[in-house]
Design an enzyme around this catalytic site. Structure first.
Site, mmCIF file in Angstrom:
data_model
loop_
_atom_site.group_PDB
_atom_site.id
_atom_site.type_symbol
_atom_site.label_atom_id
_atom_site.label_comp_id
_atom_site.label_asym_id
_atom_site.label_seq_id
_atom_site.Cartn_x
_atom_site.Cartn_y
_atom_site.Cartn_z
ATOM 1 N N TYR A 172 -3.277 -0.590 9.884
ATOM 2 C CA TYR A 172 -3.198 -0.978 8.471
ATOM 3 C C TYR A 172 -1.848 -0.585 7.885
ATOM 4 O O TYR A 172 -1.198 -1.382 7.199
ATOM 5 C CB TYR A 172 -4.336 -0.305 7.696
ATOM 6 C CG TYR A 172 -4.337 -0.605 6.217
ATOM 7 C CD1 TYR A 172 -4.858 -1.800 5.737
ATOM 8 C CD2 TYR A 172 -3.827 0.313 5.297
ATOM 9 C CE1 TYR A 172 -4.871 -2.074 4.372
ATOM 10 C CE2 TYR A 172 -3.832 0.041 3.944
ATOM 11 C CZ TYR A 172 -4.362 -1.156 3.482
ATOM 12 O OH TYR A 172 -4.356 -1.432 2.143
ATOM 13 N N SER A 232 0.832 -1.198 0.000
ATOM 14 C CA SER A 232 0.000 0.000 0.000
ATOM 15 C C SER A 232 0.864 1.245 0.000
ATOM 16 O O SER A 232 2.015 1.232 0.466
ATOM 17 C CB SER A 232 -0.895 0.016 1.248
ATOM 18 O OG SER A 232 -1.576 1.246 1.375
#
Length: 297
Positions: free
Chosen positions: A202, A189
């Protein structure tokens, strides 16, 4: 279907205005989103770059995983996908689309938080596809919290079970089955580059994914197996409208990027095709950002 070779302004090529406010319970159903994400159903054109290959894609029912699955199938690969049982509707629609094009996708519902489910998915995919030479570790969960005090132990465990432990377990199970020339691709990400204050667990999990993939690439190079990561920026997927964004941020998702819009899943698929193909035989241990300019900020 013809490949689109027309030049277009990338800022306005896909949806670039605010999204209608919407919210679903996790994990979210893509077909119920407005607008429905573009995973290449009508636009991706293959040219045989993965002919004869056998790929397992986790989280393949929707979002980036769905776009990768469509692209791989149209490039000639046999495909298997994992997904949660709650996502059966999206998985079935994908299987129906590919069946009309001559590809029978292997559907593997299950919860990858469990080590045994990870090993089972790898072994079943290899058995049903007649082997395995591409592993795309894409499944993930994301839960936004504006205050660290609201991040529960349960949320942290869930995030790391899906985003970190599952890829580790699946890699471990797959390596003995993978031949020389195989490719493992992780979905990391942009949070690896620019951690967001509301995605603490996350972001930490995706940074762990990058570190693991780079380390694994060094371990597997002598086996002839390449390992790389793709770091997407904001993408219009069910992840975003099922807890991945605060409610008040959903409508403006991705508008704060230099492109002033989020990516559509189809815009990621080409990178995954490249990394799995023979065009990338000298590429391993790399981190590919597809972030709309965020990785440079």
């Amino acid at each position: 279907m013809e490949r689109n070779t027309k030049l277009s302004n990338p800022q306005t090529l896909y949806h670039y205005k605010k999204f209608p406010m919407q919210k679903q319970q996790p994990p979210g159903i893509e077909s119920k989103m407005v607008p429905v994400p573009d995973c290449g159903e009508q636009s991706y054109v293959g040219c045989g770059r993965l002919k004869g290959r056998r790929a397992l894609i986790t989280g393949g029912d929707s979002g980036i995983g769905r776009a990768v699955t469509i692209a791989y199938a149209r490039e000639g690969a046999s495909v298997a996908i994992t997904y949660l049982p709650q996502e059966e509707q999206d998985a079935r629609s994908l299987a129906s689309l590919l069946a009309k094009e001559g590809t029978e996708a292997v559907l593997l519902p299950g919860d990858l938080r469990h080590e045994q489910e990870c090993e089972k998915a790898v072994n079943e995919a290899s058995e049903k596809l007649g082997g395995l030479d591409i592993l795309v570790l894409n499944a993930a969960v994301q839960t936004a919290q504006l205050d660290i005090a609201d991040i529960t132990a349960e949320q942290i465990h869930h995030t790391f079970e899906v985003n970190v432990f599952a890829p580790m377990f699946m890699s471990r199970a797959a390596v003995p089955l993978l031949p020389e020339g195989a490719s493992i691709i992780f979905t990391a990400s942009a949070e690896y580059y620019t951690p967001n204050k509301m995605l603490l667990d996350y972001a930490a999990s995706k940074s762990a994914v990058v570190a693991f993939s780079i380390g694994l690439s060094k371990q597997l190079i002598d086996k002839g197996i390449r390992v790389n990561s793709v770091c997407p920026g904001p993408v219009w997927t069910p992840l975003e409208i099922s807890g991945g964004n605060p409610d008040e941020w959903i409508s403006s998702h991705g508008l704060d990027t230099p492109f002033k819009r989020p990516a559509q899943p189809v815009e990621l698929s080409g990178v995954y095709v490249f990394l799995a193909s023979n065009e990338a035989t000298y590429v391993t241990g790399e981190v590919y950002g597809v972030t709309g300019g965020l990785s440079g900020h």
